[in-house]
Design a protein around this motif. Sequence first.
Motif, PDB file in Angstrom:
ATOM      1  N   TRP A 194       0.832  -1.204   0.000  1.00  0.00           N
ATOM      2  CA  TRP A 194       0.000   0.000   0.000  1.00  0.00           C
ATOM      3  C   TRP A 194       0.860   1.245   0.000  1.00  0.00           C
ATOM      4  CZ3 TRP A 194      -5.013  -0.051  -0.918  1.00  0.00           C
ATOM      5  CH2 TRP A 194      -5.751  -1.196  -0.635  1.00  0.00           C
ATOM      6  N   VAL A 195       0.351   2.296  -0.621  1.00  0.00           N
ATOM      7  CA  VAL A 195       0.904   3.631  -0.454  1.00  0.00           C
ATOM      8  C   VAL A 195      -0.062   4.355   0.473  1.00  0.00           C
ATOM      9  CG1 VAL A 195       1.662   5.739  -1.601  1.00  0.00           C
ATOM     10  CG2 VAL A 195       1.813   3.548  -2.802  1.00  0.00           C
ATOM     11  N   PRO A 196       0.250   4.438   1.760  1.00  0.00           N
ATOM     12  CA  PRO A 196      -0.729   4.942   2.727  1.00  0.00           C
ATOM     13  C   PRO A 196      -1.267   6.325   2.395  1.00  0.00           C
ATOM     14  CG  PRO A 196       1.168   3.971   3.833  1.00  0.00           C
ATOM     15  CD  PRO A 196       1.518   4.064   2.380  1.00  0.00           C
ATOM     16  N   GLU A 197      -0.406   7.194   1.832  1.00  0.00           N
ATOM     17  CA  GLU A 197      -0.835   8.570   1.595  1.00  0.00           C
ATOM     18  C   GLU A 197      -1.972   8.660   0.583  1.00  0.00           C
ATOM     19  OE1 GLU A 197       2.137   7.405   1.472  1.00  0.00           O
ATOM     20  OE2 GLU A 197       3.545   8.585   2.656  1.00  0.00           O
ATOM     21  N   THR A 198      -2.036   7.698  -0.356  1.00  0.00           N
ATOM     22  CA  THR A 198      -3.044   7.767  -1.409  1.00  0.00           C
ATOM     23  C   THR A 198      -4.043   6.631  -1.347  1.00  0.00           C
ATOM     24  OG1 THR A 198      -1.728   6.456  -2.957  1.00  0.00           O
ATOM     25  CG2 THR A 198      -1.376   8.845  -2.958  1.00  0.00           C
ATOM     26  N   GLY A 199      -3.765   5.601  -0.541  1.00  0.00           N
ATOM     27  CA  GLY A 199      -4.651   4.461  -0.493  1.00  0.00           C
ATOM     28  C   GLY A 199      -4.479   3.521  -1.673  1.00  0.00           C
ATOM     29  N   LEU A 200      -3.458   3.742  -2.492  1.00  0.00           N
ATOM     30  CA  LEU A 200      -3.227   2.891  -3.659  1.00  0.00           C
ATOM     31  C   LEU A 200      -2.526   1.606  -3.266  1.00  0.00           C
ATOM     32  CD1 LEU A 200      -1.886   5.493  -6.225  1.00  0.00           C
ATOM     33  CD2 LEU A 200      -4.024   4.237  -6.401  1.00  0.00           C
ATOM     34  N   ARG A 201      -2.810   0.562  -4.029  1.00  0.00           N
ATOM     35  CA  ARG A 201      -2.009  -0.646  -3.898  1.00  0.00           C
ATOM     36  C   ARG A 201      -1.094  -0.736  -5.106  1.00  0.00           C
ATOM     37  NH1 ARG A 201      -4.637  -6.520  -3.555  1.00  0.00           N
ATOM     38  NH2 ARG A 201      -4.668  -6.291  -5.824  1.00  0.00           N
ATOM     39  N   MET A 202       0.161  -0.954  -4.870  1.00  0.00           N
ATOM     40  CA  MET A 202       1.093  -1.055  -5.975  1.00  0.00           C
ATOM     41  C   MET A 202       1.745  -2.432  -5.993  1.00  0.00           C
ATOM     42  SD  MET A 202       4.356   1.238  -4.800  1.00  0.00           S
ATOM     43  CE  MET A 202       3.485   2.738  -5.197  1.00  0.00           C
ATOM     44  N   GLU A 203       2.058  -2.864  -7.178  1.00  0.00           N
ATOM     45  CA  GLU A 203       2.733  -4.134  -7.395  1.00  0.00           C
ATOM     46  C   GLU A 203       4.094  -3.816  -7.989  1.00  0.00           C
ATOM     47  OE1 GLU A 203       1.949  -8.120 -10.148  1.00  0.00           O
ATOM     48  OE2 GLU A 203       0.413  -6.587  -9.913  1.00  0.00           O
ATOM     49  N   HIS A 204       5.129  -4.468  -7.504  1.00  0.00           N
ATOM     50  CA  HIS A 204       6.446  -4.122  -8.025  1.00  0.00           C
ATOM     51  C   HIS A 204       7.283  -5.371  -8.249  1.00  0.00           C
ATOM     52  CE1 HIS A 204       8.730  -4.741  -4.206  1.00  0.00           C
ATOM     53  NE2 HIS A 204       7.564  -4.478  -3.681  1.00  0.00           N
ATOM     54  N   VAL A 205       8.063  -5.344  -9.323  1.00  0.00           N
ATOM     55  CA  VAL A 205       8.969  -6.445  -9.647  1.00  0.00           C
ATOM     56  C   VAL A 205      10.309  -5.859 -10.057  1.00  0.00           C
ATOM     57  CG1 VAL A 205       7.164  -8.056 -10.367  1.00  0.00           C
ATOM     58  CG2 VAL A 205       8.184  -6.515 -12.059  1.00  0.00           C
ATOM     59  N   CYS A 206      11.330  -6.678  -9.975  1.00  0.00           N
ATOM     60  CA  CYS A 206      12.675  -6.289 -10.380  1.00  0.00           C
ATOM     61  C   CYS A 206      13.026  -7.041 -11.659  1.00  0.00           C
ATOM     62  CB  CYS A 206      13.673  -6.627  -9.273  1.00  0.00           C
ATOM     63  SG  CYS A 206      15.396  -6.274  -9.701  1.00  0.00           S
ATOM     64  N   ILE A 207      13.346  -6.306 -12.716  1.00  0.00           N
ATOM     65  CA  ILE A 207      13.703  -6.906 -13.998  1.00  0.00           C
ATOM     66  C   ILE A 207      15.073  -6.383 -14.409  1.00  0.00           C
ATOM     67  CG2 ILE A 207      13.111  -7.151 -16.436  1.00  0.00           C
ATOM     68  CD1 ILE A 207      10.182  -6.736 -15.686  1.00  0.00           C
ATOM     69  N   ALA A 208      16.073  -7.199 -14.245  1.00  0.00           N
ATOM     70  CA  ALA A 208      17.436  -6.873 -14.708  1.00  0.00           C
ATOM     71  C   ALA A 208      17.893  -5.502 -14.231  1.00  0.00           C
ATOM     72  CB  ALA A 208      17.510  -6.969 -16.229  1.00  0.00           C
ATOM     73  N   GLY A 209      17.679  -5.211 -12.969  1.00  0.00           N
ATOM     74  CA  GLY A 209      18.133  -3.952 -12.392  1.00  0.00           C
ATOM     75  C   GLY A 209      17.168  -2.794 -12.534  1.00  0.00           C
ATOM     76  N   MET A 210      16.044  -3.011 -13.195  1.00  0.00           N
ATOM     77  CA  MET A 210      15.006  -1.969 -13.336  1.00  0.00           C
ATOM     78  C   MET A 210      13.821  -2.345 -12.451  1.00  0.00           C
ATOM     79  SD  MET A 210      12.765  -0.960 -16.759  1.00  0.00           S
ATOM     80  CE  MET A 210      12.183  -2.663 -16.998  1.00  0.00           C
ATOM     81  N   ARG A 211      13.414  -1.436 -11.610  1.00  0.00           N
ATOM     82  CA  ARG A 211      12.226  -1.658 -10.784  1.00  0.00           C
ATOM     83  C   ARG A 211      10.999  -1.220 -11.570  1.00  0.00           C
ATOM     84  NH1 ARG A 211      11.451  -4.666  -6.365  1.00  0.00           N
ATOM     85  NH2 ARG A 211      13.349  -3.808  -5.449  1.00  0.00           N
ATOM     86  N   VAL A 212      10.028  -2.113 -11.701  1.00  0.00           N
ATOM     87  CA  VAL A 212       8.774  -1.805 -12.382  1.00  0.00           C
ATOM     88  C   VAL A 212       7.662  -1.804 -11.342  1.00  0.00           C
ATOM     89  CG1 VAL A 212       7.136  -2.479 -14.176  1.00  0.00           C
ATOM     90  CG2 VAL A 212       9.578  -2.889 -14.511  1.00  0.00           C
ATOM     91  N   VAL A 213       6.965  -0.686 -11.235  1.00  0.00           N
ATOM     92  CA  VAL A 213       5.865  -0.548 -10.279  1.00  0.00           C
ATOM     93  C   VAL A 213       4.567  -0.427 -11.062  1.00  0.00           C
ATOM     94  CG1 VAL A 213       4.910   0.816  -8.383  1.00  0.00           C
ATOM     95  CG2 VAL A 213       7.384   0.595  -8.623  1.00  0.00           C
ATOM     96  N   LEU A 214       3.592  -1.238 -10.717  1.00  0.00           N
ATOM     97  CA  LEU A 214       2.321  -1.289 -11.440  1.00  0.00           C
ATOM     98  C   LEU A 214       1.199  -0.846 -10.512  1.00  0.00           C
ATOM     99  CD1 LEU A 214       2.867  -4.864 -12.931  1.00  0.00           C
ATOM    100  CD2 LEU A 214       3.484  -2.690 -13.982  1.00  0.00           C
ATOM    101  N   LEU A 215       0.344   0.053 -11.023  1.00  0.00           N
ATOM    102  CA  LEU A 215      -0.784   0.542 -10.238  1.00  0.00           C
ATOM    103  C   LEU A 215      -2.033   0.537 -11.103  1.00  0.00           C
ATOM    104  CD1 LEU A 215       1.789   2.875  -9.731  1.00  0.00           C
ATOM    105  CD2 LEU A 215       0.463   2.925  -7.625  1.00  0.00           C
ATOM    106  N   TYR A 216      -3.139   0.108 -10.526  1.00  0.00           N
ATOM    107  CA  TYR A 216      -4.406   0.076 -11.258  1.00  0.00           C
ATOM    108  C   TYR A 216      -5.254   1.260 -10.834  1.00  0.00           C
ATOM    109  CZ  TYR A 216      -9.011  -1.331 -12.885  1.00  0.00           C
ATOM    110  OH  TYR A 216     -10.233  -1.355 -13.496  1.00  0.00           O
ATOM    111  N   GLU A 217      -5.710   2.013 -11.819  1.00  0.00           N
ATOM    112  CA  GLU A 217      -6.490   3.210 -11.538  1.00  0.00           C
ATOM    113  C   GLU A 217      -7.300   3.555 -12.787  1.00  0.00           C
ATOM    114  OE1 GLU A 217      -5.272   7.181  -9.249  1.00  0.00           O
ATOM    115  OE2 GLU A 217      -4.271   6.989 -11.166  1.00  0.00           O
ATOM    116  N   LYS A 218      -8.621   3.591 -12.675  1.00  0.00           N
ATOM    117  CA  LYS A 218      -9.472   3.827 -13.844  1.00  0.00           C
ATOM    118  C   LYS A 218      -9.383   5.257 -14.351  1.00  0.00           C
ATOM    119  CE  LYS A 218     -13.117   0.429 -12.832  1.00  0.00           C
ATOM    120  NZ  LYS A 218     -14.569   0.273 -12.545  1.00  0.00           N
ATOM    121  N   PHE A 219      -9.239   6.199 -13.410  1.00  0.00           N
ATOM    122  CA  PHE A 219      -9.290   7.605 -13.774  1.00  0.00           C
ATOM    123  C   PHE A 219      -8.072   8.333 -13.210  1.00  0.00           C
ATOM    124  CE2 PHE A 219     -13.755   6.247 -13.024  1.00  0.00           C
ATOM    125  CZ  PHE A 219     -14.194   6.280 -14.344  1.00  0.00           C
TER     126      PHE A 219
END
Length: 418
Positions: A194-219
């Motif tokens: 969670w990102v407490p300040e916004t209430g978002l849930r984020m998903e993150h993975v590490c790909i060859a030294g690059m951090r990829v963060v995924l967030l779902y948001e319709k608007f």
Amino acid sequence: LLVLLAIVPPSWWRQDKLRGSGGSLQACALSAVVPMGMTTQLGRLYEMANFTAPRSSESHVRGKHCVVGTWDGLCGKYCGGIDFVDSISSSHGFSRCPAKASRLDSSEFPSLEDLYQGDPFEWSMGSVLRIAKLLHGKTLMIAGDSIAGQVGNAIKCGGAREMSSDRETVNLPCRFQHESIRMMPPLARPHSMWVPETGLRMEHVCIAGMRVVLLYEKFYDPKSFERYLELGDVVLVNYGLHYHQEHMPWLLTEAHGDVKAANRLSIEQLENDYRDILEQAKPISGQDGKALLLLEPTAQHFPSLGTGDGDYLNRDQRKLLDKCTCGPISDTRVSDKAEVVRRVLSTAASTDKHLGWVQLLPFFNVTQPRWEWHLGGGDPSRPRMCDCTHYCYSPKMFDTLWQLIYEALIEALPSTAT
């Protein structure tokens, strides 16, 4: 020149008048008003608008079956193997493949080679690892609706598959530049937080030294977007498909019950939101290693009421009730939603000569001919749903997107090219 851009209809310049770069008055006008660093990107966009999509249903473009592009549907067969994915799950943030994923190994499902060979639409194709090399030690944030979710699943799958073939890249560590993310407690899945300040849930993975963060948001949400700009080095956003009165019912009230008027208001809202996105992102202009990528809304392929654009807003509901059939759409017009993104960016570029850090990803053009690649009525989890929006998994389609992202990053972050 700006007046000329306003009066020339999109249907004119999307036809055969753009063979080659700068081959039309429209392309020349765009190169005159678009600042250095964006002309290549927009020039490629208009070149890509010239393909003629095959209309034959004999193209067999999905291999043997439609592969649903969820992580559970991909990781068993297309992402480097169950054993490999499970081996990097704890160290790289990937979800372990569910037990049911093992059934994908059966011959009932198409192989990766089947999917590549079955997709006849091919432009330059890139790779996830090429993007990771540019963004080594950095964070790529992907935020938006369910299409952004499909992009997220595809970049996870492609990244895992490519790392499985180049095991040295597995040892490249990722780091968060912001302690506030790294220290957040995980949810049920180890890669979600969670990102407490916004209430978002984020998903993150590490790909060859690059951090990829995924967030779902319709608007688009200004508070959330502010957080993206703070936490991400490169922010990729995709909004649009949910901008209609069914998902924004308050617009129907404003339009006094007039559905068409409400949908027009939703398009106006989308345009205002993208203007706000560019305005809100201005503080990162000039910051080393910062960029904003705008992913166009994808093409939809619903049978339409005379418009030929395939848009859900213009769907022929009677045909859908009779039979769920996705079909080809006009190749002489862009959807209203994709057109909004292009218009907002080109208008901003005409007044800001230092907008190269913002890049457009013309994903509408990539998806326009792939009308046979939709889930349609074939999603067993939603038997009454006719889906001409989401796409079956095509590694070739996403390889094209990886190349677009790579070239956009070269444009937006010149220092990475060296």
